[in-house]
Design a protein around this motif. Structure first.
Motif, short mmCIF file in Angstrom:
data_model
loop_
_atom_site.label_atom_id
_atom_site.label_comp_id
_atom_site.label_asym_id
_atom_site.label_seq_id
_atom_site.Cartn_x
_atom_site.Cartn_y
_atom_site.Cartn_z
N SER A 17 -14.72 33.00 -26.52
CA SER A 17 -15.88 33.28 -25.98
C SER A 17 -16.88 34.28 -26.88
CB SER A 17 -15.92 33.95 -24.67
OG SER A 17 -15.10 35.50 -25.21
N LYS A 24 -16.72 37.32 -26.84
CA LYS A 24 -17.17 38.58 -26.21
C LYS A 24 -16.03 39.42 -25.97
CE LYS A 24 -20.55 35.88 -23.40
NZ LYS A 24 -21.61 36.62 -24.21
N GLU A 47 -20.77 39.01 -13.49
CA GLU A 47 -21.22 37.95 -13.55
C GLU A 47 -22.61 37.88 -14.10
OE1 GLU A 47 -22.01 33.73 -10.94
OE2 GLU A 47 -21.23 35.50 -10.36
N ILE A 49 -23.20 39.12 -17.83
CA ILE A 49 -22.82 38.05 -18.63
C ILE A 49 -23.95 37.02 -18.91
CG2 ILE A 49 -21.13 36.10 -19.30
CD1 ILE A 49 -20.05 38.96 -19.62
N GLN A 50 -24.49 36.71 -17.58
CA GLN A 50 -25.70 35.79 -18.00
C GLN A 50 -26.88 36.45 -18.64
OE1 GLN A 50 -26.33 34.98 -13.55
NE2 GLN A 50 -24.61 33.73 -13.52
N ILE A 105 -14.41 35.90 -15.63
CA ILE A 105 -15.93 36.03 -15.74
C ILE A 105 -16.41 35.93 -17.05
CG2 ILE A 105 -17.74 37.26 -15.08
CD1 ILE A 105 -16.24 38.05 -12.66
N HIS A 121 -15.03 35.66 -20.00
CA HIS A 121 -14.33 34.61 -21.33
C HIS A 121 -14.55 33.36 -20.92
CE1 HIS A 121 -13.47 37.91 -23.66
NE2 HIS A 121 -12.28 38.17 -23.23
N GLU A 122 -14.71 32.94 -19.77
CA GLU A 122 -14.71 31.55 -19.13
C GLU A 122 -15.89 31.24 -18.21
OE1 GLU A 122 -11.00 30.58 -17.19
OE2 GLU A 122 -9.88 31.84 -18.41
N ASN A 123 -16.92 32.41 -18.08
CA ASN A 123 -18.04 32.07 -17.62
C ASN A 123 -17.88 31.84 -16.10
OD1 ASN A 123 -20.05 32.61 -19.35
ND2 ASN A 123 -19.71 30.56 -20.40
N SER A 170 -17.48 32.09 -11.96
CA SER A 170 -18.27 32.85 -11.14
C SER A 170 -17.45 33.87 -10.35
CB SER A 170 -19.02 31.78 -9.83
OG SER A 170 -17.99 31.54 -9.20
#
Length: 275
Positions: free
Chosen positions: A14, A16, A229, A232-233, A261, A263-265, A267
């Motif tokens: 990611s 991140k 969340e 990250i967005q 949340i 590393h894998e986006n 929700s």
């Protein structure tokens, strides 16, 4: 060499970072010890959940670094100690840097070191000390290739809830983050804004310096997951959470949820299954 160390902080999938801060015992506050009374045990629990980094002090880094194997989290070393977290400020407030902290970070095989940049109502002398600390660290950081994480923190009034009451006013956070960048930060650990939807402005003001967002005080699971969340967005490079992990009844579960949340986006609604 700085980039080589920074690479150890960020997840290769990611790009991140999730850093778990467990350095709270450094600050001589009884309430900060909840969940880390047995620090070695707390570190083992967190390490098993596999975050990217763990933030510790010179006296406690051994518990992380003596764990066998090459896949343990990277060390972020806390370099300064302050007495500004109580509900009343001391008549003599301070933020003091440990001796030879860059060399200590190298000896402890840290990936990064962390130093505060406080903005505290009624304590401008502490801000001055923080700036002096950072300007002393910068050339040593460059010489020895040790990345410097600067932590710009805008305090709310201490009497409301101690020094961890975040003032989420973007007009205070944004210029302090920019000052940290101007002082030479390689990475920033910053407060969240009250309105998370504008956090891209904080990311923008930092330019190419990665922004990690601190968690602040304990919050309900749904609140912290949803906030993460949204952050990250907004384009942040990751998070640094402490009490929302170590004081959680299921530290490993909340760590896994936050990792999903970051590393894998995933929700917040999906990630809560890990808790």
């Amino acid at each position: 060499m700085k980039q080589y160390r920074l690479n150890r902080l960020f997840n290769k999938k990611s790009n991140k970072c999730f850093d778990v801060a467990i350095d709270h015992g450094f600050f001589n506050e009884y309430g900060f010890l909840t969940g880390i009374e047995d620090l070695e045990k707390a570190i083992k629990v967190v390490v098993e959940a596999d975050p990217d980094a763990v933030q510790l002090t010179v006296g406690q880094a051994k518990y992380l670094q003596r764990i066998l194997g090459k896949n343990k989290p990277s060390l972020v070393l806390r370099t300064d100690v302050a007495n500004v977290y109580g509900k009343t400020l001391s008549s003599t407030s301070f933020s003091l840097m440990i001796e030879d902290c860059v060399k200590q970070a190298v000896r402890l095989d840290a990936a990064c070191m962390c130093v505060n940049l406080f903005q505290i109502p009624g304590a401008p002398e502490v801000t001055k000390e923080c700036i002096e600390n950072i300007t002393k660290l910068k050339p040593l950081s460059d010489d020895l290739g040790m990345p410097m994480m600067v932590e710009p923190l805008v305090f709310g009034p201490n009497e409301e809830a101690g020094g961890y009451m975040v003032d989420g006013d973007e007009k205070k956070i944004i210029p302090l983050v920019r000052q940290a960048v101007e002082l030479g930060a390689d990475i920033i650990k910053a407060d969240p804004t009250d309105d998370v939807s504008i956090y891209h402005k904080v990311v923008e003001i930092a330019g190419d310096v990665p922004i990690l967002v601190r968690g602040g005080g304990r919050a309900p699971d749904q609140v912290i997951l949803e906030r993460t969340e949204k952050l990250i967005q907004q384009g942040v490079a990751g998070i640094v959470y402490g009490r929302n992990v170590i004081q959680h009844p299921n530290p490993a579960g909340i760590t896994k949820a936050l990792m999903a949340i970051v590393h894998e986006n995933m929700s917040a609604k999906e990630a809560i299954k890990f808790i």
